[in-house]
Motif scaffolding. Sequence first.
Motif, PDB file in Angstrom:
ATOM      1  N   LYS A 513       0.827  -1.205   0.000  1.00  0.00           N
ATOM      2  CA  LYS A 513       0.000   0.000   0.000  1.00  0.00           C
ATOM      3  C   LYS A 513       0.863   1.257   0.000  1.00  0.00           C
ATOM      4  O   LYS A 513       1.957   1.280   0.570  1.00  0.00           O
ATOM      5  N   ASP A 514       0.326   2.309  -0.631  1.00  0.00           N
ATOM      6  CA  ASP A 514       1.083   3.553  -0.727  1.00  0.00           C
ATOM      7  C   ASP A 514       1.439   4.115   0.648  1.00  0.00           C
ATOM      8  O   ASP A 514       2.549   4.630   0.859  1.00  0.00           O
ATOM      9  N   ARG A 517       4.253   2.158   1.968  1.00  0.00           N
ATOM     10  CA  ARG A 517       5.458   2.474   1.188  1.00  0.00           C
ATOM     11  C   ARG A 517       6.068   3.798   1.668  1.00  0.00           C
ATOM     12  O   ARG A 517       7.305   3.926   1.785  1.00  0.00           O
ATOM     13  N   GLN A 518       5.224   4.788   1.957  1.00  0.00           N
ATOM     14  CA  GLN A 518       5.726   6.071   2.450  1.00  0.00           C
ATOM     15  C   GLN A 518       6.436   5.912   3.795  1.00  0.00           C
ATOM     16  O   GLN A 518       7.452   6.574   4.048  1.00  0.00           O
ATOM     17  N   PRO A 536       3.498  -3.255  -8.457  1.00  0.00           N
ATOM     18  CA  PRO A 536       2.099  -2.967  -8.115  1.00  0.00           C
ATOM     19  C   PRO A 536       1.251  -4.211  -7.875  1.00  0.00           C
ATOM     20  O   PRO A 536       0.270  -4.160  -7.121  1.00  0.00           O
TER      21      PRO A 536
END
Length: 563
Positions: A513-514, A517-518, A536
């Motif tokens: 998930k973004d 990832r952040q 992805p």
Amino acid sequence: MLRSYRPALLGKDLVAGVVLTTLLVPQGMAYAELAGLPPITGLYTTILGLVGYALFGPSRVLVLGPDSALGPMIAATVLPLVMAGGDPDAAVAYASMLALMVGAITVLAGVFRLGFVADLLSRPTQIGYVNGLALTILVSQLPKLFGFSVDGSGLIDEAVAFVRAVQDGETVAAALAVGVACLVLILVLQRLWPRFPSVLASVVLAIAAVAVFDLEARGVSLVGELPAGFPPFTIPGVPVADLALLFAGALGIALVSLTDTISTASVFAEKTGDEVDGNREMVGVGAASLAAGLFQGFPVSTSGSRTAVAYQSGARTQLTGLVGAAAIVGLLVVAPGLLRNLPQPALAAVVIAASLSLANIAGVRRLRRQRRSDFVLAVVAFLSVALLGVLYGIAVAVLLSILNVFRRVWWPHQAMLGRTEGMRGFHDTEYRPTAEHLPGLAIYRFDAPLLFANARTFRDQVRRIVDTEPRPTWLIVAAEPITDVDTTAADMLEDLDADLAAGGTRLVFAELKDAVRQKIERYELTHNIRDNRFYPTVRTAVEAYEAETGASWTAGASPYRLD
């Protein structure tokens, strides 16, 4: 509500309020005695609970008041603090202070949007807790049903004292006859004619039996004359040294009250088409307890049975509760002696019937059939209440719920993924066996947030996979279920990636998930685990592996398994 009230509902709400009153009066008195308090306090509590929730509660149909589940908890908190001799006035003062504490806790929880605390009791622990509570209530009322009283602390002591008293011939035959007759009448009518006011019928017949057969002369204890009128506004006073013990009990009572209220509200919201607002429910139930505490009452909760009676009788707004409150006030002002001849065994029968409806044996059987671990939780919660008492029991139940969540995060479900013939995507090989694989590729899924508690579990499982011969060239982590990575897990990933790389295995992530990832970027992991390690989807990661290594699908299952 009053500004938008439709006159067409008035008749239904009035009738439902009158019908509800026939249940509120005997149950309020019975549950007060269950809490170790004078019966009249149950009526005070009923009145203020109805008014308080009508003013602040969001539901149009919920009925609040004294509750069989809270009675033993109130008694367990208050009675040990009352001086020897059991001064009723002192007990009322302690119970009222307890109500103020419970009300303050729940209102503040609602204001600060802490509605999630009602989820601290999982369904299995709730089932075990209420079953233990039902047994505790049943045993506590048996002496009153048989016409005598016993001294005992806890379920076992009370059960032993009851058996000894029966063996010693202390049973009052007339009291037992009245109590059993009332209990049978309530249970039979509830089964054959659920809408009929069975509690009212048993109370009326018991009062008539006292007059016809002169049961008081035969040793049957009666409720006696109730105080006339309504209690004044009273701020209870208790010793400062006892406030800490009261507060500990208030926390448990608030949790049970909120759990019952929100679960019952959810059931009836489906019937009325409303939405449940847990935080507003907290404010409503807290206001009801605060109101009761200021007028010689005790903590309240939602009653599923009384709410069902009100709804079935036509209740559609909180005017029903206000009608019930007004009717009880009228009873206290105009005819306080109406219930003077109500036998104590009849009240015991009302409480025992409530305890039997509280029990959920079918739920225990379902847990045993569906999930053995949840069944064990229910049994432990039951034994905790039965053997340790209701207050310690609720603490153990909450702890078990939290530990169960921690256990599932600590040892989550894990899977090796593979391609199944005739199905798109990649699936758990334990449930869908594969007929082909890519040599040197392992696809591993970890179904939980990656946190300090399970970082070692993740690391050890990955190491066992890569120790398989032949050692995988790539290990793809199907990371869609990983909703978080904390700093402990991040440090573990950095060390693990270095170890795998030293042995010739590349650690790759797919479907991360973004937001996660952040976090990884913030932890500076991407300095070592670079962008070419993130894909992805699992499919794109597999295609990248094929393109880089030239591997092709080979017949036979993958050699990589979970230990």
